[in-house]
Design a protein around this motif. Structure first.
Motif, PDB file in Angstrom:
ATOM      1  N   SER A   3       0.822  -1.210   0.000  1.00 42.51           N
ATOM      2  CA  SER A   3       0.000   0.000   0.000  1.00 42.51           C
ATOM      3  C   SER A   3       0.858   1.264   0.000  1.00 42.51           C
ATOM      4  O   SER A   3       0.584   2.222  -0.730  1.00 42.51           O
ATOM      5  N   ILE A   4       1.927   1.261   0.809  1.00 44.37           N
ATOM      6  CA  ILE A   4       2.808   2.447   0.880  1.00 44.37           C
ATOM      7  C   ILE A   4       3.483   2.671  -0.476  1.00 44.37           C
ATOM      8  O   ILE A   4       3.543   3.800  -0.982  1.00 44.37           O
ATOM      9  N   LEU A   5       3.955   1.581  -1.098  1.00 40.98           N
ATOM     10  CA  LEU A   5       4.598   1.696  -2.419  1.00 40.98           C
ATOM     11  C   LEU A   5       3.576   2.150  -3.463  1.00 40.98           C
ATOM     12  O   LEU A   5       3.883   2.948  -4.349  1.00 40.98           O
ATOM     13  N   HIS A   6       2.349   1.644  -3.337  1.00 45.73           N
ATOM     14  CA  HIS A   6       1.265   1.994  -4.270  1.00 45.73           C
ATOM     15  C   HIS A   6       0.990   3.502  -4.223  1.00 45.73           C
ATOM     16  O   HIS A   6       0.820   4.150  -5.252  1.00 45.73           O
ATOM     17  N   HIS A   7       0.993   4.075  -3.010  1.00 46.13           N
ATOM     18  CA  HIS A   7       0.706   5.507  -2.886  1.00 46.13           C
ATOM     19  C   HIS A   7       1.916   6.378  -3.217  1.00 46.13           C
ATOM     20  O   HIS A   7       1.766   7.472  -3.740  1.00 46.13           O
ATOM     21  N   ASN A   8       3.114   5.881  -2.902  1.00 51.43           N
ATOM     22  CA  ASN A   8       4.306   6.726  -3.092  1.00 51.43           C
ATOM     23  C   ASN A   8       4.934   6.606  -4.472  1.00 51.43           C
ATOM     24  O   ASN A   8       5.540   7.547  -4.963  1.00 51.43           O
ATOM     25  N   ILE A   9       4.815   5.417  -5.087  1.00 53.22           N
ATOM     26  CA  ILE A   9       5.515   5.218  -6.366  1.00 53.22           C
ATOM     27  C   ILE A   9       4.568   5.313  -7.550  1.00 53.22           C
ATOM     28  O   ILE A   9       4.833   5.979  -8.531  1.00 53.22           O
ATOM     29  N   GLY A  10       3.421   4.641  -7.443  1.00 57.00           N
ATOM     30  CA  GLY A  10       2.475   4.710  -8.559  1.00 57.00           C
ATOM     31  C   GLY A  10       1.470   3.578  -8.463  1.00 57.00           C
ATOM     32  O   GLY A  10       1.760   2.534  -7.889  1.00 57.00           O
ATOM     33  N   VAL A  11       0.295   3.797  -9.064  1.00 56.39           N
ATOM     34  CA  VAL A  11      -0.777   2.807  -8.912  1.00 56.39           C
ATOM     35  C   VAL A  11      -0.463   1.472  -9.566  1.00 56.39           C
ATOM     36  O   VAL A  11      -1.057   0.456  -9.227  1.00 56.39           O
ATOM     37  N   GLU A  12       0.531   1.461 -10.488  1.00 61.52           N
ATOM     38  CA  GLU A  12       0.798   0.164 -11.141  1.00 61.52           C
ATOM     39  C   GLU A  12       1.363  -0.868 -10.177  1.00 61.52           C
ATOM     40  O   GLU A  12       1.276  -2.071 -10.412  1.00 61.52           O
ATOM     41  N   VAL A  13       1.955  -0.415  -9.062  1.00 57.57           N
ATOM     42  CA  VAL A  13       2.505  -1.357  -8.073  1.00 57.57           C
ATOM     43  C   VAL A  13       1.366  -2.173  -7.458  1.00 57.57           C
ATOM     44  O   VAL A  13       1.361  -3.410  -7.504  1.00 57.57           O
ATOM     45  N   GLY A  14       0.369  -1.455  -6.917  1.00 63.63           N
ATOM     46  CA  GLY A  14      -0.772  -2.146  -6.314  1.00 63.63           C
ATOM     47  C   GLY A  14      -1.568  -2.906  -7.353  1.00 63.63           C
ATOM     48  O   GLY A  14      -2.059  -4.010  -7.092  1.00 63.63           O
ATOM     49  N   ALA A  15      -1.695  -2.321  -8.555  1.00 60.72           N
ATOM     50  CA  ALA A  15      -2.506  -2.945  -9.606  1.00 60.72           C
ATOM     51  C   ALA A  15      -1.915  -4.283 -10.035  1.00 60.72           C
ATOM     52  O   ALA A  15      -2.630  -5.267 -10.212  1.00 60.72           O
ATOM     53  N   HIS A  16      -0.589  -4.333 -10.180  1.00 59.92           N
ATOM     54  CA  HIS A  16       0.080  -5.564 -10.602  1.00 59.92           C
ATOM     55  C   HIS A  16      -0.115  -6.664  -9.557  1.00 59.92           C
ATOM     56  O   HIS A  16      -0.453  -7.806  -9.876  1.00 59.92           O
ATOM     57  N   PHE A  17       0.067  -6.297  -8.299  1.00 66.09           N
ATOM     58  CA  PHE A  17      -0.066  -7.264  -7.208  1.00 66.09           C
ATOM     59  C   PHE A  17      -1.517  -7.747  -7.086  1.00 66.09           C
ATOM     60  O   PHE A  17      -1.788  -8.944  -6.976  1.00 66.09           O
ATOM     61  N   LEU A  18      -2.455  -6.794  -7.156  1.00 66.32           N
ATOM     62  CA  LEU A  18      -3.877  -7.131  -7.035  1.00 66.32           C
ATOM     63  C   LEU A  18      -4.308  -8.099  -8.131  1.00 66.32           C
ATOM     64  O   LEU A  18      -5.010  -9.081  -7.868  1.00 66.32           O
ATOM     65  N   GLU A  19      -3.863  -7.825  -9.356  1.00 69.20           N
ATOM     66  CA  GLU A  19      -4.255  -8.683 -10.479  1.00 69.20           C
ATOM     67  C   GLU A  19      -3.756 -10.111 -10.264  1.00 69.20           C
ATOM     68  O   GLU A  19      -4.495 -11.079 -10.463  1.00 69.20           O
ATOM     69  N   ALA A  20      -2.493 -10.237  -9.818  1.00 67.16           N
ATOM     70  CA  ALA A  20      -1.925 -11.571  -9.580  1.00 67.16           C
ATOM     71  C   ALA A  20      -2.709 -12.302  -8.495  1.00 67.16           C
ATOM     72  O   ALA A  20      -3.029 -13.489  -8.630  1.00 67.16           O
ATOM     73  N   VAL A  21      -3.047 -11.589  -7.420  1.00 68.97           N
ATOM     74  CA  VAL A  21      -3.770 -12.203  -6.295  1.00 68.97           C
ATOM     75  C   VAL A  21      -5.161 -12.654  -6.735  1.00 68.97           C
ATOM     76  O   VAL A  21      -5.578 -13.792  -6.460  1.00 68.97           O
ATOM     77  N   VAL A  22      -5.878 -11.781  -7.463  1.00 67.53           N
ATOM     78  CA  VAL A  22      -7.257 -12.100  -7.867  1.00 67.53           C
ATOM     79  C   VAL A  22      -7.279 -13.278  -8.842  1.00 67.53           C
ATOM     80  O   VAL A  22      -8.116 -14.176  -8.730  1.00 67.53           O
ATOM     81  N   LYS A  23      -6.318 -13.310  -9.773  1.00 62.62           N
ATOM     82  CA  LYS A  23      -6.290 -14.414 -10.737  1.00 62.62           C
ATOM     83  C   LYS A  23      -6.004 -15.744 -10.037  1.00 62.62           C
ATOM     84  O   LYS A  23      -6.608 -16.761 -10.344  1.00 62.62           O
ATOM     85  N   LYS A  24      -5.076 -15.703  -9.087  1.00 55.72           N
ATOM     86  CA  LYS A  24      -4.735 -16.917  -8.328  1.00 55.72           C
ATOM     87  C   LYS A  24      -5.947 -17.369  -7.503  1.00 55.72           C
ATOM     88  O   LYS A  24      -6.258 -18.553  -7.429  1.00 55.72           O
ATOM     89  N   PHE A  25      -6.649 -16.407  -6.916  1.00 61.67           N
ATOM     90  CA  PHE A  25      -7.827 -16.720  -6.101  1.00 61.67           C
ATOM     91  C   PHE A  25      -8.905 -17.385  -6.951  1.00 61.67           C
ATOM     92  O   PHE A  25      -9.493 -18.393  -6.562  1.00 61.67           O
ATOM     93  N   ASP A  26      -9.144 -16.828  -8.143  1.00 62.58           N
ATOM     94  CA  ASP A  26     -10.156 -17.378  -9.047  1.00 62.58           C
ATOM     95  C   ASP A  26      -9.807 -18.808  -9.445  1.00 62.58           C
ATOM     96  O   ASP A  26     -10.657 -19.699  -9.463  1.00 62.58           O
TER      97      ASP A  26
END
Length: 341
Positions: free
Chosen positions: A90-113
Motif C-alpha cells: 500500500s505504501i509503495l502503491h501511494h508513493n511510487i504509482g498505482v501500477e505497483v498495487g494494480a500488478h499485485f492485485l491482479e496476480a492475487v485475484v487471478k490466483k484466487f479465481d
C-alpha cells in the motif's frame, strides 16, 4: 515484425539480465524477510530506492512473486504478518504509482479465481482473500471489488464458500457498511434467500445459521456479536500508513475502482485502470458502429491555407485541422476553443 506475445516467448533472457534479476530478487527477499511493524519505515524507503534504480516491470514482478510465495501457503498465515506485507504494498502503491498495487492485485485475484475453481484442500483461498481484504483496508482497492467477490461466493453457496464469506466479512464487514450500506444490505438479503433454498442440501446447517447471525450483526452495527472481531491492529497500521505516505490525500484518489470481471479479463481487454495500458482491442472501444470515422469539422478554410498545409506535409485529417486552427485563430483563446472542438 514479431508481435510482443511471440517475442516474449522467443526472448530467452541473456545471462547478464538473469544475473541482475537474481540479484534483485535476493535484495527484495532480504527486505521482505526482515519486514515488521517497527522497521516498516526503513524497509519501505529501501524498496522505493530499488524502484528508482531498477525497471518498474522487473520490480513489480519480483515483489509480487516474493509476496505470493510468502503469503499464499497451505496453512493459515498470521493476520498480523499478512497486514504488514499488504501495508508495504500500500505504501509503495501511494508513493511510487498505482501500477505497483494494480500488478499485485491482479496476480492475487487471478490466483484466487483459479484456486476457487479447483478443490484445493489447504488454506490458500483464505490467505488470498485476506490479501484482498487488507488491500481494501489500506485503500489500494475500492469496495466494488469486495462486493463482486462476495456476490460471486453467495451465488455458488457451498460449505467452502460460506467459510470464505464469513472470513471476508469478519475482516472488512464494518468498513463495507461504512462505504456502501445499501449494497451490503442487498447482499445480506440475497445470502438469506440462498440460505433458505439451500438449507436442505447443506449438511453443516449450524455454520449457515452462524453466518446469517454474523450478517445480521453487521447490518445492525453490533460489533460484540462478531467473534474475534478486533479493529485495533488495522487502525494502528492505518495510522502508520498515514505517517509513511508522502502525498497528503492518502487513499481515496489512488484507490483502484476495478471490478472482478475487468481483472480476470485483463489480458483480453487491457488494463484501463493503469494509465497507458488500455488498448483499442477492448470490446467497449472496438464497436462496429463507431467504425465510420467522424469527419473533423474545421469549418470553411481558404484554399490558400489548405495549400500551405499540403506544403508543410500535413498529410492526415487531424494534422491538417490542427494546422488550419493554428493558422486561422485570432488569438490564443480562440485557438484553444477551436482545438477543444
Amino acid at each position: 515484425y514479431v508481435p510482443p506475445q511471440v517475442r516474449k516467448v522467443q526472448d530467452t533472457l541473456d545471462d547478464k539480465k538473469r544475473e541482475e534479476l537474481g540479484r534483485l530478487k535476493k535484495m527484495v527477499n532480504g527486505l521482505i524477510n526482515r519486514l515488521s511493524e517497527p522497521n516498516l519505515s526503513s524497509i519501505s524507503g529501501q524498496m522505493e530506492e530499488l524502484y528508482m534504480a531498477n525497471s518498474r516491470k522487473d520490480m513489480n514482478e519480483t515483489l509480487t512473486d516474493i509476496l505470493m510465495n510468502a503469503c499464499v501457503t497451505a496453512v493459515a498465515m498470521p493476520a498480523r504478518l499478512m497486514m504488514e506485507h499488504v501495508l508495504l504494498v500500500s505504501i509503495l502503491h501511494h508513493n511510487i504509482g498505482v501500477e505497483v498495487g494494480a500488478h499485485f492485485l491482479e496476480a492475487v485475484v487471478k490466483k484466487f479465481d483459479e484456486l476457487c475453481k479447483s478443490d484445493a484442500e489447504g488454506k490458500e483461498c483464505e490467505n488470498l482473500l485476506a490479501l484482498i481484504a487488507h488491500l481494501y483496508n489500506f485503500h489500494v482497492v475500492h469496495s466494488l471489488l469486495i462486493f463482486d467477490i462476495l456476490k460471486k461466493l453467495v451465488s455458488t453457496f457451498t460449505e467452502k464458500e460460506i467459510e470464505l464469506i464469513l472470513f471476508l466479512l469478519k475482516n472488512v464487514g464494518f468498513s463495507l457498511r461504512k462505504d456502501d450500506a445499501l449494497a451490503l444490505k442487498e447482499l445480506i438479503t440475497e445470502a438469506q434467500r440462498k440460505a433458505n433454498t439451500a438449507e436442505k442440501k447443506l449438511q453443516d446447517q449450524a455454520r449457515v445459521r452462524f453466518m446469517l447471525e454474523t450478517m445480521l450483526a453487521l447490518r445492525n452495527n453490533d460489533m460484540r456479536k462478531i467473534p474475534g472481531y478486533d479493529p485495533e491492529p488495522v487502525e494502528k497500521l492505518r495510522k502508520l500508513q498515514r505517517s509513511l505516505v508522502h502525498s497528503s490525500g492518502s487513499g481515496k484518489d489512488t484507490q483502484l475502482r476495478v471490478s472482478l470481471e475487468s481483472l480476470l479479463s485483463a489480458d483480453q481487454v487491457g488494463r484501463w485502470w493503469i494509465v497507458g495500458s488500455s488498448w483499442s482491442g477492448a470490446p467497449m472501444i472496438d464497436d462496429k458502429t463507431s467504425k465510420s470515422q467522424q469527419k473533423l469539422r474545421i469549418g470553411k478554410v481558404s484554399s490558400k491555407i489548405m495549400e500551405l498545409a499540403r506544403k508543410q506535409r500535413m498529410n492526415t485529417d487531424i494534422r491538417r485541422s490542427i494546422f488550419c486552427v493554428l493558422m486561422t485563430s485570432e488569438d490564443f483563446m480562440d485557438a484553444f476553443e477551436k482545438l477543444l472542438k
